[in-house]
Design an enzyme around this catalytic site. Sequence first.
Site, PDB file in Angstrom:
ATOM      1  N   HIS A  78       6.243   0.468   0.421  1.00  0.00           N
ATOM      2  CA  HIS A  78       7.393   1.262   1.507  1.00  0.00           C
ATOM      3  C   HIS A  78       8.518   1.297   1.021  1.00  0.00           C
ATOM      4  O   HIS A  78       8.800   2.245   0.943  1.00  0.00           O
ATOM      5  CB  HIS A  78       7.668   0.602   2.774  1.00  0.00           C
ATOM      6  CG  HIS A  78       6.211   0.980   3.871  1.00  0.00           C
ATOM      7  ND1 HIS A  78       6.294   0.280   5.243  1.00  0.00           N
ATOM      8  CD2 HIS A  78       4.982   1.237   3.432  1.00  0.00           C
ATOM      9  CE1 HIS A  78       5.556   0.836   5.987  1.00  0.00           C
ATOM     10  NE2 HIS A  78       4.505   1.217   4.735  1.00  0.00           N
ATOM     11  N   CYS A  97      19.373 -17.372  -3.370  1.00  0.00           N
ATOM     12  CA  CYS A  97      21.024 -17.775  -3.246  1.00  0.00           C
ATOM     13  C   CYS A  97      20.640 -18.456  -1.594  1.00  0.00           C
ATOM     14  O   CYS A  97      19.218 -18.464  -1.251  1.00  0.00           O
ATOM     15  CB  CYS A  97      22.320 -16.951  -3.076  1.00  0.00           C
ATOM     16  SG  CYS A  97      22.333 -15.513  -1.959  1.00  0.00           S
TER      17      CYS A  97
END
Length: 143
Positions: free
Chosen positions: A98, A65
């Site tokens: 991570h 978006c």
Amino acid sequence: MTISIGNDHAGPDYKKAIVNYLEKNGHTVINHGTDTFDSVDYPDFGHPVAYDVESKKADFGIVICGSGNGIAMTANKHQDIRCALCWTVEIAELSRQHNNANILSIPARYTSIQQAIEMVEVFLMTDFEGGRHANRVHKIACK
């Protein structure tokens, strides 16, 4: 790999380029995005991508978006989704290493199409490191 993709009116050109890249590299694409620049509501395209990833219909998701925020917030409403808003290749890589992100959110108004493709490539090629990060990712789910 199967990739689910969704975008609002800020991202048709991005989606087209990313789908082309993915298909050239042998991936299957589930397209939930709009192909026009007519104003639409990003949740209508973010939720289907999150459902695909949640249900394991897709291995990963990509949402696009204008700022990347609204559609990322939408996807992150789903329990097993970790949607990462990324604007550099390094952030995309860290989101996988991570955070074990499973959906990449791209801000179309703040990245180039080439940057977006590079982020997609790194996102899909990077593995989760586990280890000390696994406990943190488990805590995200609030289960």
